[in-house]
Design a protein around this motif. Structure first.
Motif, PDB file in Angstrom:
ATOM      1  N   SER A 209       0.689  -1.208  -0.199  1.00 24.62           N
ATOM      2  CA  SER A 209       0.030  -0.004   0.026  1.00 24.62           C
ATOM      3  C   SER A 209       0.923   1.489   0.024  1.00 24.62           C
ATOM      4  CB  SER A 209      -0.680   0.025   1.096  1.00 24.62           C
ATOM      5  OG  SER A 209      -0.040   0.036   2.479  1.00 24.62           O
ATOM      6  N   SER A 210       0.205   2.398  -0.502  1.00 24.79           N
ATOM      7  CA  SER A 210       0.892   3.542  -0.368  1.00 24.79           C
ATOM      8  C   SER A 210      -0.106   4.923  -0.331  1.00 24.79           C
ATOM      9  CB  SER A 210       2.050   3.830  -1.541  1.00 24.79           C
ATOM     10  OG  SER A 210       0.881   3.886  -2.760  1.00 24.79           O
ATOM     11  N   GLN A 211       0.357   5.837  -0.081  1.00 27.32           N
ATOM     12  CA  GLN A 211      -0.470   7.177  -0.165  1.00 27.32           C
ATOM     13  C   GLN A 211       0.046   8.412  -0.507  1.00 27.32           C
ATOM     14  OE1 GLN A 211      -1.060   9.388   3.731  1.00 27.32           O
ATOM     15  NE2 GLN A 211      -3.331   8.742   3.293  1.00 27.32           N
ATOM     16  N   ASP A 212      -0.676   8.956  -1.497  1.00 32.08           N
ATOM     17  CA  ASP A 212      -0.131  10.055  -2.213  1.00 32.08           C
ATOM     18  C   ASP A 212      -0.690  11.350  -1.330  1.00 32.08           C
ATOM     19  OD1 ASP A 212       0.756  11.898  -4.434  1.00 32.08           O
ATOM     20  OD2 ASP A 212      -1.079  11.474  -5.562  1.00 32.08           O
ATOM     21  N   SER A 232       5.147   4.489   1.990  1.00 26.57           N
ATOM     22  CA  SER A 232       4.522   3.381   1.945  1.00 26.57           C
ATOM     23  C   SER A 232       5.055   2.460   3.120  1.00 26.57           C
ATOM     24  CB  SER A 232       4.810   2.556   0.602  1.00 26.57           C
ATOM     25  OG  SER A 232       4.771   1.221   0.668  1.00 26.57           O
ATOM     26  N   PRO A 233       4.395   1.795   3.983  1.00 28.97           N
ATOM     27  CA  PRO A 233       3.132   1.287   3.684  1.00 28.97           C
ATOM     28  C   PRO A 233       2.128   2.472   4.025  1.00 28.97           C
ATOM     29  CG  PRO A 233       3.847   0.160   5.553  1.00 28.97           C
ATOM     30  CD  PRO A 233       5.076   0.825   4.883  1.00 28.97           C
ATOM     31  N   ALA A 234       0.996   2.402   3.674  1.00 27.75           N
ATOM     32  CA  ALA A 234      -0.141   3.445   4.295  1.00 27.75           C
ATOM     33  C   ALA A 234      -0.806   2.809   5.426  1.00 27.75           C
ATOM     34  CB  ALA A 234      -1.041   3.767   2.985  1.00 27.75           C
ATOM     35  N   PRO A 235      -0.707   3.063   6.902  1.00 25.62           N
ATOM     36  CA  PRO A 235      -1.429   2.308   7.773  1.00 25.62           C
ATOM     37  C   PRO A 235      -2.956   2.399   7.391  1.00 25.62           C
ATOM     38  CG  PRO A 235       0.168   3.879   8.582  1.00 25.62           C
ATOM     39  CD  PRO A 235       0.118   4.077   7.204  1.00 25.62           C
ATOM     40  N   VAL A 236      -3.426   3.230   6.928  1.00 26.59           N
ATOM     41  CA  VAL A 236      -5.039   3.495   6.619  1.00 26.59           C
ATOM     42  C   VAL A 236      -5.459   2.179   5.783  1.00 26.59           C
ATOM     43  CG1 VAL A 236      -4.925   4.908   4.513  1.00 26.59           C
ATOM     44  CG2 VAL A 236      -6.939   4.948   6.088  1.00 26.59           C
ATOM     45  N   LEU A 237      -4.488   1.546   4.933  1.00 26.97           N
ATOM     46  CA  LEU A 237      -5.042   0.378   4.149  1.00 26.97           C
ATOM     47  C   LEU A 237      -4.281  -0.815   4.763  1.00 26.97           C
ATOM     48  CD1 LEU A 237      -6.493   0.116   1.577  1.00 26.97           C
ATOM     49  CD2 LEU A 237      -4.383   0.400   0.075  1.00 26.97           C
ATOM     50  N   GLU A 238      -4.646  -0.907   6.078  1.00 25.77           N
ATOM     51  CA  GLU A 238      -3.919  -1.929   6.786  1.00 25.77           C
ATOM     52  C   GLU A 238      -4.670  -3.263   6.402  1.00 25.77           C
ATOM     53  OE1 GLU A 238      -7.054  -1.481   9.968  1.00 25.77           O
ATOM     54  OE2 GLU A 238      -6.109   0.003   8.604  1.00 25.77           O
ATOM     55  N   SER A 239      -4.542  -4.372   7.084  1.00 19.12           N
ATOM     56  CA  SER A 239      -4.749  -5.688   6.430  1.00 19.12           C
ATOM     57  C   SER A 239      -6.094  -5.978   6.044  1.00 19.12           C
ATOM     58  CB  SER A 239      -4.069  -6.958   7.259  1.00 19.12           C
ATOM     59  OG  SER A 239      -4.561  -6.650   8.513  1.00 19.12           O
ATOM     60  N   MET A 273     -10.803   6.158  -1.337  1.00 22.03           N
ATOM     61  CA  MET A 273     -11.049   6.707  -0.342  1.00 22.03           C
ATOM     62  C   MET A 273     -11.528   5.766   0.801  1.00 22.03           C
ATOM     63  SD  MET A 273     -11.187   9.782   0.849  1.00 22.03           S
ATOM     64  CE  MET A 273     -11.885  11.171  -0.023  1.00 22.03           C
ATOM     65  N   ILE A 274     -10.918   6.034   1.845  1.00 26.73           N
ATOM     66  CA  ILE A 274     -11.446   4.669   3.054  1.00 26.73           C
ATOM     67  C   ILE A 274     -12.284   5.373   3.739  1.00 26.73           C
ATOM     68  CG2 ILE A 274     -10.644   3.026   4.713  1.00 26.73           C
ATOM     69  CD1 ILE A 274      -9.126   2.702   1.953  1.00 26.73           C
ATOM     70  N   ARG A 433      -1.365   8.237  12.797  1.00 26.91           N
ATOM     71  CA  ARG A 433      -1.993   7.038  13.081  1.00 26.91           C
ATOM     72  C   ARG A 433      -1.160   6.072  13.944  1.00 26.91           C
ATOM     73  NH1 ARG A 433      -6.283   4.716  10.241  1.00 26.91           N
ATOM     74  NH2 ARG A 433      -7.282   6.439   9.109  1.00 26.91           N
ATOM     75  N   SER A 434       0.198   6.295  13.854  1.00 24.43           N
ATOM     76  CA  SER A 434       1.043   5.613  14.600  1.00 24.43           C
ATOM     77  C   SER A 434       0.999   5.894  15.996  1.00 24.43           C
ATOM     78  CB  SER A 434       2.441   5.212  14.042  1.00 24.43           C
ATOM     79  OG  SER A 434       2.983   6.465  13.875  1.00 24.43           O
TER      80      SER A 434
END
Ligand code: AMP
Ligand code: GLY
Length: 438
Positions: A209-212, A232-239, A273-274, A433-434
């Motif tokens: 995952s990644s975030q722009d 990358s990685p993007a925590p918002v797109l976690e498992s 968009m999450i 997020r972290s």
């Protein structure tokens, strides 16, 4: 193998950089390339939009595989031309590229295959579009139908903004014929992320995952750009969200592609968009994200060339990817004025010092070598000048996202050119997020 990479941005420098590490590669050409690609590949003076010129070159140089970076040649049918001549190429055909080159096509496709996305209306008439935003409650997102370099989307919080966006697209024709139609969407709330998937027509292989960071200013203010930084990685797109995206978006997308599009050997980039209801699609792109791929490739331990070969030969189901677990951050240094007008030709200093830092890579986007003579005499004395809006993609790996952010900004601070501009908050959302998790 002889490889041709088409394009001239940071994405193409990152591709050339990674491919140059492959044991299978003998020679890399980049058309037209930039100051950075010229150090590891041979730049060829053919525009990335000159499809016939590129196919002629691939034929005469007996190129084994061509990899297309940007969307414009894909939308114009470079892959169809190469297929006609029996040349190997990685990318979708013109028909597949419609997923990016027409927002209307993409939205209708999503509707047909039940892919979650924002509600939308399509207009070919300015008055009707304006009436719609007058009558309905916003906020709205107004989009030019066709390609606009990531700049044809306006997030509008009032009628006045929506009216102005419609005028810029349909009356002023800011994006030419790309604005013959507009899509007006509901504005989705949430955090964005990018999922990039390789596809061989039958199998899919997701990358990490990644975030722009699309808007020009910090805190996501100001107009959209091609992208001002990524991580990358993007925590918002976690498992869990990642798996849900595969199930609810990527798989139905693949079913649609297999039904409606002849063959698709290339990249599927899904801008997400999450939302509270789950991941929804903002856009499809049919090529690697720029600058997302600059933050992804340094994490890829596997040989990219053999993976792309597997995609072209429909063997992606046999490929397993190996990743570096560290975080990667890419900060874009741009010319003041971008995404509107900007000056070129400014001398760049400090790239060498930045590159001496451990785990730092400086990918070039809009640069060129000021003096070729100088370069021929002594590699160390290369002088680069700015040659575009997005100039450099300063990228660093770190044990944590915090480390990677710090390292990439330390590297940015070593590099100078007149009127350099960069966002100061790349990676900030991951950091938040972290911290929230602790
Ligand atoms: P696109 O090129 O369609 O991805 O749009 C560019 C950017 O505009 C996206 O990365 C989002 O930041 C924003 N955007 C596009 N569509 C929407 C939407 N429906 N709701 C909220 N923001 C959006
Ligand atoms: N970074 C967004 C894009 O490549 O379109």
């Amino acid at each position: 193998m002889k490889i041709l990479v088409v394009g001239s941005g940071g994405r193409e420098h990152a591709l050339v950089w990674k491919i140059s590490k492959s044991p299978e590669v003998n020679k890399i050409y980049c058309a037209p390339g930039n100051g950075g690609t010229s150090a590891i590949a041979e730049n060829v003076n053919i525009s990335s939009n000159d499809i016939v010129g590129l196919a002629d070159f691939a034929e005469s140089e007996m190129i084994d595989l061509t990899i297309v970076g940007p969307e414009i040649p894909l939308a114009a049918g470079i892959v169809d031309e190469f297929y006609k001549r029996d040349l190997k190429i990685f990318g979708p055909t013109k028909k597949g590229a419609r997923l990016e080159s027409s927002k209307i096509f993409a939205k209708e496709f999503m509707k047909k295959y039940n892919i979650p996305t924002a509600d939308f209306e399509v207009f070919d008439n300015k008055e009707k579009a304006i009436n719609f935003v007058k009558k309905n409650k916003g906020p709205f997102v107004v989009k030019a139908d066709g390609l606009a370099g990531g700049k044809g989307v306006f997030v509008c919080n009032s009628f006045i903004e929506a009216n102005d966006a419609i005028k810029q697209i349909m009356t002023d024709k800011k994006f030419g014929d790309s604005g013959n139609h507009v899509v007006i969407e509901e504005k989705l709330a949430g955090e964005e992320a990018s999922m990039i998937v390789l596809c061989d027509g039958k199998n899919i292989l997701p990358l990490v995952s990644s975030q722009d960071h699309k808007p020009i200013f910090d805190q996501d203010e100001g107009p959209n750009t091609g992208g001002m930084g990524a991580y990358s990685p993007a925590p918002v797109l976690e498992s869990e969200v990642f798996d849900k995206t595969i199930q609810t978006i990527v798989k139905p997308l693949m079913r649609g592609i297999q039904k409606e599009i002849d063959t698709y050997k290339g990249v599927l980039y899904i801008g997400l968009m999450i939302t509270k209801e789950g991941p929804k699609v903002l856009e499809f792109n049919v090529r690697f994200g720029d600058p997302e791929i600059q933050a992804i490739l340094p994490r890829l331990k596997s040989d990219l060339l053999s993976i792309i070969k597997a995609a072209v030969e429909e063997r992606l189901d046999k490929v397993e990817l190996e990743w570096d677990n560290r975080a990667c951050v890419c900060v874009v240094m741009a010319s003041k004025g971008y995404p509107e007008s900007y000056e070129k030709g400014k001398i760049i200093t400090g790239i060498g010092e930045a590159e001496e830092m451990r785990d730092v890579i400086v990918f070039h986007a809009g640069t060129k070598i000021k003096s070729k003579e100088l370069r021929a005499k002594n590699q160390e004395l290369i002088e680069y000048i700015t040659n575009g809006g997005r100039v450099l993609d300063v990228t660093a790996l770190g044990n944590t996202i915090e480390d990677a952010i710090k390292k990439s900004y330390d590297a940015v601070n070593k590099i100078h050119f007149e009127d350099a501009y960069f966002r100061k908050d790349i990676g900030g959302k991951a950091l938040k997020r972290s911290f929230n998790k602790c």
